[in-house]
Design a protein around this motif. Sequence first.
Motif, PDB file in Angstrom:
ATOM      1  N   GLY A   1      15.846   1.370-130.156  1.00 54.09           N
ATOM      2  CA  GLY A   1      15.194   1.694-128.892  1.00 54.09           C
ATOM      3  C   GLY A   1      14.986   3.195-128.819  1.00 54.09           C
ATOM      4  N   TYR A   2      14.179   3.626-127.846  1.00 55.49           N
ATOM      5  CA  TYR A   2      13.996   5.075-127.687  1.00 55.49           C
ATOM      6  C   TYR A   2      13.772   5.397-126.220  1.00 55.49           C
ATOM      7  N   ALA A   3      13.936   6.675-125.900  1.00 54.30           N
ATOM      8  CA  ALA A   3      13.776   7.079-124.506  1.00 54.30           C
ATOM      9  C   ALA A   3      13.261   8.503-124.437  1.00 54.30           C
ATOM     10  N   GLY A   4      12.574   8.788-123.326  1.00 50.64           N
ATOM     11  CA  GLY A   4      12.125  10.150-123.055  1.00 50.64           C
ATOM     12  C   GLY A   4      12.614  10.548-121.672  1.00 50.64           C
ATOM     13  N   GLY A   5      13.036  11.795-121.531  1.00 49.32           N
ATOM     14  CA  GLY A   5      13.535  12.235-120.227  1.00 49.32           C
ATOM     15  C   GLY A   5      13.862  13.710-120.253  1.00 49.32           C
ATOM     16  N   PRO A   6      14.420  14.223-119.162  1.00 50.14           N
ATOM     17  CA  PRO A   6      14.762  15.644-119.114  1.00 50.14           C
ATOM     18  C   PRO A   6      15.773  16.019-120.205  1.00 50.14           C
ATOM     19  N   ALA A   7      15.626  17.216-120.763  1.00 51.56           N
ATOM     20  CA  ALA A   7      16.442  17.636-121.910  1.00 51.56           C
ATOM     21  C   ALA A   7      17.942  17.561-121.621  1.00 51.56           C
ATOM     22  N   TRP A   8      18.363  17.904-120.379  1.00 58.38           N
ATOM     23  CA  TRP A   8      19.810  17.881-120.085  1.00 58.38           C
ATOM     24  C   TRP A   8      20.377  16.478-120.230  1.00 58.38           C
ATOM     25  N   LEU A   9      19.573  15.472-119.822  1.00 58.86           N
ATOM     26  CA  LEU A   9      20.034  14.087-119.866  1.00 58.86           C
ATOM     27  C   LEU A   9      20.024  13.569-121.309  1.00 58.86           C
ATOM     28  N   ILE A  10      18.942  13.875-122.015  1.00 59.87           N
ATOM     29  CA  ILE A  10      18.835  13.449-123.413  1.00 59.87           C
ATOM     30  C   ILE A  10      19.994  14.048-124.216  1.00 59.87           C
TER      31      ILE A  10
END
Length: 400
Positions: free
Chosen positions: A249-258
């Motif tokens: 799976g993959y995800a995109g989001g704010p750098a702090w969360l990633i």
Amino acid sequence: ADFLAPRLRRVRPSPTAAISDQVRSLSAAGMDVINLGEGELDFDTPAHIRQAGIDAIVQGDTKYTAVAGTAALKQAIITKFNRENQIGYRADEVIAGSGAKQLIFNALLATVSSGDEVIIPAPYWVSYPDMVALAEGEPVIVPCHEKHGWKLQPEDLAAAITPKTRWVILNSPNNPTGAVYCAGELHALAAVLLDHPHVLVMADDIYEQICFVPGIFATLANVEPRLKERVLTVNGVSKGYSMTGWRLGYAGGPAWLISAMQILQSQSTSNPSSISQAATVAALEQGSDFITGWIEILQRRRTMIMNCANAISGLSADTPPGAFYVFANCQGMLGKTTASGDILRTDEDFAAYLLKSAHVATLQGSAFGAPGYLRIAYAIDDSRLQEACERITRACAELR
Ligand code: PLP
């Protein structure tokens, strides 16, 4: 002595995994069970993707990779989000994991602590509430209704938000209802969310490709760019590419969360399988022409189940625009008596009856937070599905 940690007491085993185990053991015992309980396409992973996995093995692409995924995979993910969703993510804003499930789990574990609330519209995917509970948060279940196409209404979202709200989880196309939020509906939810800057939003888009209404799919970070810094867009290859077993799976989001999710991953699974990553690069880069054919087949099967359900007195369903489930109202079945004299009191009794007397496995709506319904997965071959329909019809006709 009880060796189990208290946190485990807050978690139930996955009911979808339980039904699959039950079907496997009944089948092993010789029973001819038709499984309409499983959230999995019966199609083979397309040949070019399998070949990319084989090539990876042959080329020795069989070692640890960077925690968040190889550079090639990250680039493929960035390109996918850009091309298909018009969302621009940088390399430090995307991550690959061992299934969308692991990413959702890591995101919740990284951000939710004791007393934090997570808004989960019902019917929901079975794992959300338990993942929240494992993170010691409080799932706040907000019922959605059949008359609203099973979609969260902006006023219900507004009413559910408190100062303790950490996340809202949106899942479109939805498991178990097949509901799909169009851009306008997401806009209306976004208007509420803009007023609450302390709330993060999980957009679980894992069924993106399984959509029967062309052009209807939309995702929040694209629809309302002002929310992008608070949205985790989760996707993967399990459903759209029939790659459930590859666990990618993959995800995109704010750098702090990633980056927080990456820390958890680095101390648990390290990285998703190098072979699956290579196969996923091929999946994301080489287009998905095959999906048109798959959608046609699924549409035919959906019609079979819809016709079957709506012809049975006591069952009814609206045509779901996405995913590969029909979420049928079975309230008219409750109170009926079986040939052996048992009364069906709940949707769970009804599902158990279908398994026992029709040898067809389905899942009761209460597992998804919606009692009085039945989830019927129709991603199996046409002749078996036809047989399942006949068996269900016969078993229902025997009820008094
Ligand atoms: N989200 C939803 C709504 C699902 O139904 C599933 C799988 O059933 C997942 C996430 C997990 O997908 P994956 O196989 O990528 O872990």
